[in-house]
Design an enzyme around this catalytic site. Structure first.
Site, PDB file in Angstrom:
ATOM      1  N   ARG A  22      31.211  34.030 -24.141  1.00 23.05           N
ATOM      2  CA  ARG A  22      31.856  35.144 -24.823  1.00 23.05           C
ATOM      3  C   ARG A  22      32.816  34.643 -25.898  1.00 23.05           C
ATOM      4  O   ARG A  22      33.447  35.458 -26.576  1.00 23.05           O
ATOM      5  CB  ARG A  22      32.648  35.987 -23.809  1.00 23.05           C
ATOM      6  CG  ARG A  22      31.861  37.182 -23.269  1.00 23.05           C
ATOM      7  CD  ARG A  22      32.650  37.799 -22.138  1.00 23.05           C
ATOM      8  NE  ARG A  22      32.511  39.233 -22.047  1.00 23.05           N
ATOM      9  CZ  ARG A  22      31.731  39.861 -21.176  1.00 23.05           C
ATOM     10  NH1 ARG A  22      30.966  39.187 -20.357  1.00 23.05           N
ATOM     11  NH2 ARG A  22      31.722  41.178 -21.126  1.00 23.05           N
TER      12      ARG A  22
ATOM     13  N   ARG B 185      29.229  55.892 -17.240  1.00 19.11           N
ATOM     14  CA  ARG B 185      28.484  55.110 -16.231  1.00 19.11           C
ATOM     15  C   ARG B 185      29.064  55.285 -14.819  1.00 19.11           C
ATOM     16  O   ARG B 185      30.264  55.255 -14.613  1.00 19.11           O
ATOM     17  CB  ARG B 185      28.577  53.633 -16.644  1.00 19.11           C
ATOM     18  CG  ARG B 185      27.954  52.656 -15.712  1.00 19.11           C
ATOM     19  CD  ARG B 185      27.670  51.327 -16.371  1.00 19.11           C
ATOM     20  NE  ARG B 185      28.842  50.566 -16.771  1.00 19.11           N
ATOM     21  CZ  ARG B 185      28.791  49.395 -17.393  1.00 19.11           C
ATOM     22  NH1 ARG B 185      27.632  48.877 -17.733  1.00 19.11           N
ATOM     23  NH2 ARG B 185      29.895  48.753 -17.718  1.00 19.11           N
TER      24      ARG B 185
ATOM     25  N   ARG C 172      32.883  51.474 -12.094  1.00 20.31           N
ATOM     26  CA  ARG C 172      33.452  50.131 -12.173  1.00 20.31           C
ATOM     27  C   ARG C 172      34.934  50.223 -12.499  1.00 20.31           C
ATOM     28  O   ARG C 172      35.347  51.086 -13.268  1.00 20.31           O
ATOM     29  CB  ARG C 172      32.745  49.353 -13.286  1.00 20.31           C
ATOM     30  CG  ARG C 172      31.730  48.377 -12.771  1.00 20.31           C
ATOM     31  CD  ARG C 172      30.954  47.770 -13.880  1.00 20.31           C
ATOM     32  NE  ARG C 172      31.773  47.044 -14.844  1.00 20.31           N
ATOM     33  CZ  ARG C 172      31.267  46.209 -15.750  1.00 20.31           C
ATOM     34  NH1 ARG C 172      29.966  46.011 -15.800  1.00 20.31           N
ATOM     35  NH2 ARG C 172      32.041  45.593 -16.607  1.00 20.31           N
TER      36      ARG C 172
END
Ligand code: AMP
Length: 223
Positions: A96, A135, A169
């Site tokens: 990343r 999500r 999450r």
């Protein structure tokens, strides 16, 4: 590029669909998937070296974990597989940063490998926001849903296991997301040029439907 014993990276913003596509490559094409976010989530309660914070706290804040933590987890994951030399390996969410990319090159060399392709998931940030903030997953089997796009066929009941509990999450909220997109812009995006200059970057239109994205991935890696 034809595939056998290749090392591939999925690069892209949070919510671009890397995880979904990674699970297809794992289930249908026997890839070893090294998903650093998942490895970190499995260690969320552990305290970081030289810090009072847990791994989970850093993730919740949308920040990157130190390289000593991530690289160690990646190494351990790779060493779990006895036939690693002959297997296709996919890195999801690693590297990343440019430093992590250099570290991954070193790691590949230690295993007698090099990076063969980096698939850049090109996607609009507005779509990313909808995907992440909508999500949710089944608490029992982990099936992923999205309140904007895909809900269970029977309201409140998981299509796969019939479970009735759903969860989000810990970092899928607006504050964390803004931080994560910021980190992506500043730290991860420079990798597009980095891998382009090395001639291994392949562009994937990640805004298309899941099956279309899968087809273009398979085509670009020669499967
Ligand atoms: P992901 O599941 O890939 O969206 O990652 C979730 C979170 O895990 C990120 O927001 C970071 O806090 C952490 N994380 C994942 N991959 C890395 C990485 N390569 N380096 C540092 N932190 C990471």
């Amino acid at each position: 590029m034809s595939v056998s014993g290749k090392w591939i990276v999925f690069l892209g913003a949070p919510g671009c669909g890397k995880g979904t596509q990674a699970s297809f490559l794992k289930d249908d094409h026997s890839f070893i998937v090294v998903a650093v976010g998942d490895l970190l989530r499995a260690n969320a309660d552990k305290t970081m070296p030289d810090s009072s914070k847990t791994i989970g706290e850093v993730m919740k804040a949308g920040e990157l974990l130190p390289n000593e933590v991530t690289v160690e987890l990646v190494k351990q994951e790779l060493m779990k597989s006895v036939d690693i030399a002959s297997r296709n390996v996919l890195f999801d969410g690693f590297p990343r940063t440019v430093t992590q990319a250099d570290l991954l090159n070193d790691l590949a060399a230690d295993f007698g490998k090099n990076l063969d392709a980096v698939l850049y998931f090109n996607i609009d940030f507005e779509l990313v926001k909808k995907r992440i903030l909508g999500r949710y997953t089944c608490a029992k089997c982990g099936m992923i849903y999205n309140k904007h796009f895909v809900n269970p066929k029977v309201d409140g009941e998981c299509d796969v296991c019939g479970g009735h509990e759903f969860e989000c999450r810990m970092d899928d909220n607006e504050v964390s997301l803004l931080k994560r997109l910021n980190v992506y812009d500043n730290m991860t995006k420079p990798l597009i040029d980095y891998f382009n200059q090395r001639g291994i970057l392949l562009d994937i239109d990640a805004g298309s439907p899941v099956e279309v994205v899968m087809q273009s991935i398979l085509l670009s890696i020669g499967l």
